[in-house]
Design a protein around this motif. Structure first.
Motif, mmCIF file in Angstrom:
data_model
loop_
_atom_site.group_PDB
_atom_site.id
_atom_site.type_symbol
_atom_site.label_atom_id
_atom_site.label_comp_id
_atom_site.label_asym_id
_atom_site.label_seq_id
_atom_site.Cartn_x
_atom_site.Cartn_y
_atom_site.Cartn_z
ATOM 1 N N ALA A 14 -3.724 3.598 -1.152
ATOM 2 C CA ALA A 14 -3.929 2.950 -2.460
ATOM 3 C C ALA A 14 -3.137 1.654 -2.499
ATOM 4 O O ALA A 14 -2.067 1.543 -1.902
ATOM 5 C CB ALA A 14 -3.490 3.875 -3.586
ATOM 6 N N ARG A 15 -3.680 0.662 -3.258
ATOM 7 C CA ARG A 15 -3.018 -0.632 -3.403
ATOM 8 C C ARG A 15 -2.610 -0.863 -4.862
ATOM 9 O O ARG A 15 -3.143 -0.236 -5.779
ATOM 10 C CB ARG A 15 -3.952 -1.764 -2.966
ATOM 11 N N GLY A 16 -1.667 -1.756 -5.045
ATOM 12 C CA GLY A 16 -1.286 -2.162 -6.385
ATOM 13 C C GLY A 16 -0.460 -1.132 -7.133
ATOM 14 O O GLY A 16 -0.335 -1.231 -8.359
ATOM 15 N N LEU A 17 0.115 -0.149 -6.449
ATOM 16 C CA LEU A 17 0.947 0.853 -7.108
ATOM 17 C C LEU A 17 2.420 0.489 -6.964
ATOM 18 O O LEU A 17 2.851 -0.003 -5.919
ATOM 19 C CB LEU A 17 0.695 2.240 -6.507
ATOM 20 N N ALA A 18 3.160 0.766 -8.023
ATOM 21 C CA ALA A 18 4.610 0.567 -7.959
ATOM 22 C C ALA A 18 5.252 1.768 -7.261
ATOM 23 O O ALA A 18 4.657 2.848 -7.189
ATOM 24 C CB ALA A 18 5.163 0.401 -9.368
ATOM 25 N N GLY A 74 2.258 1.733 9.906
ATOM 26 C CA GLY A 74 1.999 0.427 9.308
ATOM 27 C C GLY A 74 0.559 0.167 8.937
ATOM 28 O O GLY A 74 0.176 -0.996 8.687
ATOM 29 N N ASN A 75 -0.265 1.183 8.879
ATOM 30 C CA ASN A 75 -1.678 0.996 8.537
ATOM 31 C C ASN A 75 -1.822 0.456 7.122
ATOM 32 O O ASN A 75 -1.086 0.852 6.211
ATOM 33 C CB ASN A 75 -2.441 2.316 8.657
ATOM 34 N N GLY A 76 -2.820 -0.425 6.925
ATOM 35 C CA GLY A 76 -3.075 -0.989 5.609
ATOM 36 C C GLY A 76 -4.414 -0.582 5.043
ATOM 37 O O GLY A 76 -4.762 -0.974 3.926
ATOM 38 N N THR A 77 -5.193 0.190 5.803
ATOM 39 C CA THR A 77 -6.496 0.672 5.339
ATOM 40 C C THR A 77 -6.599 2.170 5.615
ATOM 41 O O THR A 77 -5.825 2.736 6.397
ATOM 42 C CB THR A 77 -7.641 -0.051 6.075
ATOM 43 N N ASP A 78 -7.574 2.808 4.986
ATOM 44 C CA ASP A 78 -7.793 4.238 5.217
ATOM 45 C C ASP A 78 -8.051 4.490 6.703
ATOM 46 O O ASP A 78 -8.707 3.678 7.375
ATOM 47 C CB ASP A 78 -8.991 4.736 4.404
ATOM 48 N N PHE A 79 -7.568 5.608 7.201
ATOM 49 C CA PHE A 79 -7.776 5.910 8.621
ATOM 50 C C PHE A 79 -7.779 7.420 8.860
ATOM 51 O O PHE A 79 -7.365 8.207 7.992
ATOM 52 C CB PHE A 79 -6.706 5.245 9.479
ATOM 53 N N THR A 106 0.842 -1.197 0.000
ATOM 54 C CA THR A 106 0.000 0.000 0.000
ATOM 55 C C THR A 106 0.873 1.242 0.000
ATOM 56 O O THR A 106 2.054 1.187 0.369
ATOM 57 C CB THR A 106 -0.926 0.046 1.229
ATOM 58 N N THR A 107 0.290 2.339 -0.397
ATOM 59 C CA THR A 107 0.978 3.628 -0.344
ATOM 60 C C THR A 107 -0.054 4.717 -0.085
ATOM 61 O O THR A 107 -1.275 4.485 -0.209
ATOM 62 C CB THR A 107 1.723 3.916 -1.666
ATOM 63 N N VAL A 108 0.405 5.894 0.292
ATOM 64 C CA VAL A 108 -0.506 7.008 0.576
ATOM 65 C C VAL A 108 -0.976 7.608 -0.740
ATOM 66 O O VAL A 108 -0.175 8.047 -1.562
ATOM 67 C CB VAL A 108 0.190 8.081 1.430
ATOM 68 N N ALA A 109 -2.293 7.621 -0.937
ATOM 69 C CA ALA A 109 -2.865 8.230 -2.128
ATOM 70 C C ALA A 109 -3.198 9.693 -1.895
ATOM 71 O O ALA A 109 -2.969 10.546 -2.742
ATOM 72 C CB ALA A 109 -4.121 7.475 -2.557
ATOM 73 N N LYS A 110 -3.724 10.006 -0.687
ATOM 74 C CA LYS A 110 -4.123 11.378 -0.410
ATOM 75 C C LYS A 110 -4.226 11.584 1.095
ATOM 76 O O LYS A 110 -4.638 10.679 1.829
ATOM 77 C CB LYS A 110 -5.472 11.679 -1.056
#
Length: 316
Positions: free
Chosen positions: A218-222, A180-185, A145-149
């Motif tokens: 966001a998931r699936g981003l390089a 280490g969060n994997g979901t929006d928070f 995952t990575t930070v989208a916004k």
């Protein structure tokens, strides 16, 4: 009977007067010997009265020493609490100025000396200013995952405090820990006023003291680490030349579709204006990101080295 009293008083009147005077002299001598006049010093808290509203009052000292004289018997039960020392700021004005120390002492004492007899007081006006609340993201999200916004509940806040301290504030920042969060928070972020050196400015208050931050992942981003290329405008004041430019950080991790990242070798900042720069300084700049590319922090620091041009046209 009245005649007998008059006769008694007038009998040997001269001797009686002499005896009375001698008794008075002896009484004065005994009293002076047994209860002499002495001096003593008391450390007395210094208070302020009639301070103007809307100002912070800072005084050079919080206590003064009062040297007093009086009969020894008065010192037996006397204490600092029996004496008063104060500054009257009824007609005070903004800034730093020396004010006379006023005193009140118990009956029977004589004031010999006040140390100090004047005290410097600074009146600093309380003001409020608006600042942008800047959120800085720290840590990393869960793998994949990575930070989208990152959005915030409030863009600007008020900072209140004495003018001299408020002048030191250059930014208001808060840290968003990814942890280490994997979901929006969402989380509540404490805000801190800092100066140009990045140190917290004490004595001022941020209102509100914290704001809400919403983190969208966001998931699936390089991901890819690229160089930051700081950009500046060619608008230095006349007589100055550009010595050098560098960014902080030097590199940054970006995220996006793999084919989009493959085309990116570096990321530029938005051009930084130098129209008012006459010495080496640092400025904040936003990154210019291609569509579909994200970063954790879009704001970076650009350090600009400026030199004065000499009369021959070369840099000093």
């Amino acid at each position: 009977m009245i005649r007998s009293l008059q006769s008694l008083v007038q009998h040997n009147l001269a001797a009686k007067i002499v005896a009375f005077l001698v008794a008075m002299v002896l009484w004065g001598y005994v009293m002076n010997d047994q209860n002499p006049s002495i001096e003593g010093t008391f450390a007395v808290p210094l208070t302020v009265i009639n301070a103007p509203e809307g100002y912070k009052v800072s005084q050079a000292t919080g206590a003064v020493k009062l040297k007093v004289r009086g009969p020894r018997s008065l010192f037996v039960n006397a204490s600092e609490a029996d004496f008063d020392a104060y500054l009257d700021l009824e007609n005070a004005s903004e800034g730093r100025k020396a004010y006379k120390v006023h005193t009140m002492i118990p009956q029977g004492f004589e004031l010999v000396e006040t140390q100090p007899d004047t005290v410097e007081v600074t009146l600093d006006k309380i003001e409020s200013r608006k600042f942008k609340a800047e959120l800085i993201v720290t840590g990393a999200t869960a793998q994949g995952t990575t930070v989208a916004k990152v959005t915030q509940g409030m863009e600007t806040v008020m900072v209140e405090g004495p003018k001299s301290m408020l002048d030191e504030v250059s930014r208001v920042i808060g840290y968003v820990g990814l942890s280490g969060n994997g979901t929006d928070f969402s989380l509540q972020v404490q805000l801190t006023p800092i100066n140009a050196d990045g140190r917290e400015v004490a004595g001022v208050t941020v209102k509100p003291s914290s704001i809400q931050a919403n983190v969208q992942l966001a998931r699936g981003l390089a991901k890819k680490v690229v160089n930051i290329k700081p950009m500046v405008m060619d608008n230095l004041p006349s007589g100055y030349v550009l010595g050098g430019v560098k960014g902080d950080p030097v590199k940054i991790e970006i995220a996006g579709a793999e084919d989009a990242l493959a085309k990116i070798a570096s990321v530029e900042t938005e051009p930084v204006s130098l129209y008012d720069v006459t010495s080496s300084t640092s400025k904040k700049a936003m990154l210019k990101l291609p569509e579909g590319v994200t970063v954790t922090n879009k704001e970076v620091t650009v350090y600009v080295e400026v030199k004065k041009r000499d009369e021959a046209g070369s840099a000093e």
